[in-house]
Design an enzyme around this catalytic site. Sequence first.
Site, PDB file in Angstrom:
ATOM      1  CD  GLU A 133     -34.123 -36.892 -48.918  1.00  0.00           C
ATOM      2  OE1 GLU A 133     -34.572 -37.869 -48.305  1.00  0.00           O
ATOM      3  OE2 GLU A 133     -34.842 -35.942 -49.334  1.00  0.00           O
TER       4      GLU A 133
ATOM      5  CG  HIS B 161     -32.994 -31.287 -49.477  1.00  0.00           C
ATOM      6  ND1 HIS B 161     -33.121 -31.555 -50.818  1.00  0.00           N
ATOM      7  CD2 HIS B 161     -33.799 -32.177 -48.835  1.00  0.00           C
ATOM      8  CE1 HIS B 161     -33.966 -32.553 -50.987  1.00  0.00           C
ATOM      9  NE2 HIS B 161     -34.387 -32.960 -49.795  1.00  0.00           N
TER      10      HIS B 161
ATOM     11  CE1 TYR C 171     -41.155 -37.294 -48.076  1.00  0.00           C
ATOM     12  CE2 TYR C 171     -40.043 -35.925 -46.430  1.00  0.00           C
ATOM     13  CZ  TYR C 171     -40.609 -36.073 -47.683  1.00  0.00           C
ATOM     14  OH  TYR C 171     -40.636 -35.018 -48.557  1.00  0.00           O
TER      15      TYR C 171
ATOM     16  N   GLY D   4     -74.215 -58.291  12.851  1.00  0.00           N
ATOM     17  CA  GLY D   4     -73.108 -59.056  13.416  1.00  0.00           C
ATOM     18  C   GLY D   4     -72.440 -58.240  14.498  1.00  0.00           C
ATOM     19  N   PRO D   5     -72.737 -58.479  15.769  1.00  0.00           N
ATOM     20  CG  PRO D   5     -73.353 -59.549  17.753  1.00  0.00           C
ATOM     21  CD  PRO D   5     -73.536 -59.610  16.269  1.00  0.00           C
TER      22      PRO D   5
ATOM     23  N   GLY E 216     -68.112 -58.302  14.917  1.00  0.00           N
ATOM     24  CA  GLY E 216     -67.155 -57.982  13.862  1.00  0.00           C
ATOM     25  C   GLY E 216     -66.435 -59.237  13.400  1.00  0.00           C
ATOM     26  N   GLY E 217     -65.863 -59.171  12.231  1.00  0.00           N
ATOM     27  CA  GLY E 217     -65.129 -60.314  11.698  1.00  0.00           C
ATOM     28  C   GLY E 217     -66.012 -61.418  11.152  1.00  0.00           C
TER      29      GLY E 217
ATOM     30  CB  THR F 207     -66.418 -55.499   4.922  1.00  0.00           C
ATOM     31  OG1 THR F 207     -66.910 -54.625   5.949  1.00  0.00           O
ATOM     32  CG2 THR F 207     -65.732 -54.659   3.856  1.00  0.00           C
TER      33      THR F 207
END
Length: 286
Positions: A33, A41, A79, A180-181, A183-184, A188
Amino acid sequence: MARYVVCWMFTINNPTTLPVMRDEIKYMVYQVERGQEGTRHVQGYVEMKRRSSLKQMRGFFPGAHLEKRKGSQEEARSYCMKEDTRIEGPFEFGSFKLSCNDNLFDVIQDMRETHKRPLEYLYDCPNTFDRSKDTLYRVQAEMNKTKAMNSWRTSFSAWTSEVENIMAQPCHRRIIWVYGPNGGEGKTTYAKHLMKTRNAFYSPGGKSLDICRLYNYEDIVIFDIPRCKEDYLNYGLLEEFKNGIIQSGKYEPVLKIVEYVEVIVMANFLPKEGIFSEDRIKLVSC
């Protein structure tokens, strides 16, 4: 000026040679420029692959005046490509790619849209990473949590409907014990459903002080107790939650007071005899 910076603006007055691309540079643009006073420059913008010090940059651009980029990427690039002062150029090297602005709000928005990890902002948004990396990691954890919870699928059964009906009638003394003795049975899975759809706190048991510390005033407290922790269940802690006054002395004393908490225990075993009064436990069999 920050000690180490990724994005730099540079000016070279009366250049004898033009800058060349280096392995350390990700993107560079400049043009020759003529300034208001007629000085020839080079006006340039460069994005480094890694954060670099002013000393390092002076080695890459001898004789240049160097400053940290102050505006946006697009503003810096424009710029260095303006036509009114141009003599030669502009010359571009590498690939120009917009990154998010180096502030916390924009980085968090970008994380949500792109699912980038916090570490990926180390070079593109160094100031935000340095100041707020703990916040970024918490945001990532929350995003991962939301993604996981959205993947959970729920299957309902007669006993889950029974629990819902019990919760529909608040009672300040009652603890719901889901037994629930085998499981499954989906205990959860139902706990996950409550976490996803209600303001529920989940714990697999553990030290009372840790549990009290983690509790954050949720409306429902779920203890999903594995069979191996039967002998370590703190029955007194269940009553603390149900009474609405929970105390922790870990790190610093904390007293948490809540108006009403629904306490649900999911277990493969029945509560020990003589621990609770008869009106304390509402047993639901899977």
